[in-house]
Design an enzyme around this catalytic site. Structure first.
Site, PDB file in Angstrom:
ATOM      1  N   GLY A  32      74.043  59.752  64.921  1.00 19.67           N
ATOM      2  CA  GLY A  32      72.726  60.318  65.225  1.00 19.67           C
ATOM      3  C   GLY A  32      72.646  61.824  65.050  1.00 19.67           C
ATOM      4  O   GLY A  32      71.757  62.460  65.618  1.00 19.67           O
ATOM      5  N   MET A 110      72.157  51.679  58.774  1.00 21.57           N
ATOM      6  CA  MET A 110      73.102  51.083  57.833  1.00 21.57           C
ATOM      7  C   MET A 110      72.792  49.611  57.552  1.00 21.57           C
ATOM      8  O   MET A 110      73.694  48.775  57.494  1.00 21.57           O
ATOM      9  CB  MET A 110      74.547  51.253  58.345  1.00 21.57           C
ATOM     10  CG  MET A 110      74.926  52.684  58.678  1.00 21.57           C
ATOM     11  SD  MET A 110      74.579  53.866  57.361  1.00 21.57           S
ATOM     12  CE  MET A 110      75.965  53.544  56.296  1.00 21.57           C
ATOM     13  N   ARG A 111      71.528  49.302  57.408  1.00 21.78           N
ATOM     14  CA  ARG A 111      71.104  47.946  57.063  1.00 21.78           C
ATOM     15  C   ARG A 111      70.146  48.037  55.885  1.00 21.78           C
ATOM     16  O   ARG A 111      69.380  49.012  55.785  1.00 21.78           O
ATOM     17  CB  ARG A 111      70.333  47.273  58.220  1.00 21.78           C
ATOM     18  CG  ARG A 111      70.960  47.358  59.569  1.00 21.78           C
ATOM     19  CD  ARG A 111      72.165  46.502  59.767  1.00 21.78           C
ATOM     20  NE  ARG A 111      71.977  45.111  59.404  1.00 21.78           N
ATOM     21  CZ  ARG A 111      72.994  44.274  59.195  1.00 21.78           C
ATOM     22  NH1 ARG A 111      74.245  44.690  59.291  1.00 21.78           N
ATOM     23  NH2 ARG A 111      72.762  43.028  58.873  1.00 21.78           N
ATOM     24  N   ASN A 127      63.997  58.082  53.915  1.00 21.99           N
ATOM     25  CA  ASN A 127      65.424  57.784  54.059  1.00 21.99           C
ATOM     26  C   ASN A 127      66.241  59.007  53.668  1.00 21.99           C
ATOM     27  O   ASN A 127      65.840  59.777  52.800  1.00 21.99           O
ATOM     28  CB  ASN A 127      65.793  56.611  53.137  1.00 21.99           C
ATOM     29  CG  ASN A 127      67.254  56.204  53.264  1.00 21.99           C
ATOM     30  OD1 ASN A 127      67.788  56.105  54.362  1.00 21.99           O
ATOM     31  ND2 ASN A 127      67.919  55.978  52.131  1.00 21.99           N
ATOM     32  N   HIS A 129      70.012  59.968  52.190  1.00 25.55           N
ATOM     33  CA  HIS A 129      71.136  59.310  51.513  1.00 25.55           C
ATOM     34  C   HIS A 129      72.152  60.383  51.107  1.00 25.55           C
ATOM     35  O   HIS A 129      71.775  61.421  50.560  1.00 25.55           O
ATOM     36  CB  HIS A 129      70.609  58.576  50.279  1.00 25.55           C
ATOM     37  CG  HIS A 129      71.671  57.825  49.552  1.00 25.55           C
ATOM     38  ND1 HIS A 129      72.141  56.604  49.978  1.00 25.55           N
ATOM     39  CD2 HIS A 129      72.383  58.142  48.442  1.00 25.55           C
ATOM     40  CE1 HIS A 129      73.095  56.189  49.150  1.00 25.55           C
ATOM     41  NE2 HIS A 129      73.261  57.105  48.212  1.00 25.55           N
TER      42      HIS A 129
HETATM   43  C1  GRF Z   1      74.209  60.344  57.004  1.00 26.21           C
HETATM   44  O1  GRF Z   1      75.240  60.997  56.338  1.00 26.21           O
HETATM   45  C2  GRF Z   1      73.231  59.707  56.054  1.00 26.21           C
HETATM   46  O2  GRF Z   1      73.176  60.310  54.817  1.00 26.21           O
HETATM   47  C3  GRF Z   1      73.774  58.309  55.919  1.00 26.21           C
HETATM   48  O3  GRF Z   1      74.272  57.989  57.176  1.00 26.21           O
HETATM   49  C4  GRF Z   1      74.721  59.170  57.823  1.00 26.21           C
HETATM   50  C5  GRF Z   1      74.181  59.186  59.220  1.00 26.21           C
HETATM   51  O4  GRF Z   1      74.733  60.205  59.987  1.00 26.21           O
HETATM   52  N1  GRF Z   1      72.735  57.424  55.438  1.00 26.21           N
HETATM   53  P1  GRF Z   1      74.259  60.508  61.457  1.00 26.21           P
HETATM   54  O5  GRF Z   1      74.294  59.206  62.249  1.00 26.21           O
HETATM   55  O6  GRF Z   1      72.864  61.060  61.404  1.00 26.21           O
HETATM   56  O7  GRF Z   1      75.224  61.501  61.994  1.00 26.21           O
END
Ligand code: GRF
Length: 210
Positions: A32, A110-111, A127, A129
């Site tokens: 997060g 992550m889905r 999103n 990425h």
């Molecule tokens: C990020 O690096 C984002 O690019 C990827 O998942 C990670 C999430 O990180 N999709 P966090 O939970 O916000 O620290």
């Protein structure tokens, strides 16, 4: 090269704070830190928004603790409790709507999301990425970049469309791959940039498409 030169379009020097606060719903599965970056930008007056709700799918997600610290309701929708992706997404959409969310931010969700959710917020899902899209779509984007031996990677904030990691790009930041980088070290440097561009890209999306 200054840090700012790595971001495109450049980060705004003076935030646009006029009008009503954007009502955000954030979806996260992990630490997060991007949730935190958005909350910090709001608190610092750099983003005119309010986080209505955090939805998380993993009971261990540190994101939930962060939401509590910011007084944001955190709703656990554990994917293991649903029979299909669509069933999960229907509940996610319903929850976001119940909290009055206008813009949905996938900050490390992550889905794979389905039309059930995307069609509930057409053009209003964002999103982040960890690559310079269109390179290295999908999972393990950082490992993909390392394996490909490119010298530059980064992060992208884009509008979510039905095709994964392919919607209109709002903002990108480039991060050089350094000698001796492993996925963890590179991810740390990418995240520094993610935290800069995600709040700015949300403001840009609202300005451009809101
Ligand atoms: C990020 O690096 C984002 O690019 C990827 O998942 C990670 C999430 O990180 N999709 P966090 O939970 O916000 O620290």
């Amino acid at each position: 090269m200054s840090d700012l030169a790595l971001v495109s379009p450049p980060l705004p020097t003076s935030p646009c704070l006029t009008g009503e606060a954007l009502k955000l719903g954030i979806m996260a599965s992990g630490s997060g830190s991007n949730f935190e970056a958005v909350a910090a930008a709001i608190a610092a007056g750099q983003l005119n928004a309010q986080i209505q709700v955090l939805i998380y799918n993993n009971p261990q997600a540190k994101a939930a603790e962060r939401a509590q610290n910011h007084g944001v309701p955190a709703v656990l929708l554990n994917h293991r409790d649903f029979d299909s992706r669509e069933a999960l997404d229907a509940q996610v959409a319903e929850t976001l709507q119940a909290y009055g969310v206008e813009w949905v931010i996938m900050a490390g969700w992550m889905r794979i999301v389905t039309p059930t959710l995307i069609d509930a917020f057409p053009g209003r899902m964002i999103n982040i990425h960890p690559s310079l899209l269109p390179s290295f779509k999908g999972i393990r984007a950082i490992e993909q970049a390392l394996a490909s031996q490119v010298k530059l990677t980064g992060c992208t904030v884009h509008i979510v469309t039905l095709e994964m990691d392919s919607g209109p790009i709002l903002m990108q930041a480039a991060v050089p791959i350094l000698e001796g980088d492993d996925a963890e070290r590179l991810h740390q440097r990418i995240q520094v940039q993610e935290h800069r561009i995600l709040p700015a890209a949300i403001a840009l999306a609202a300005q451009r498409y809101g």
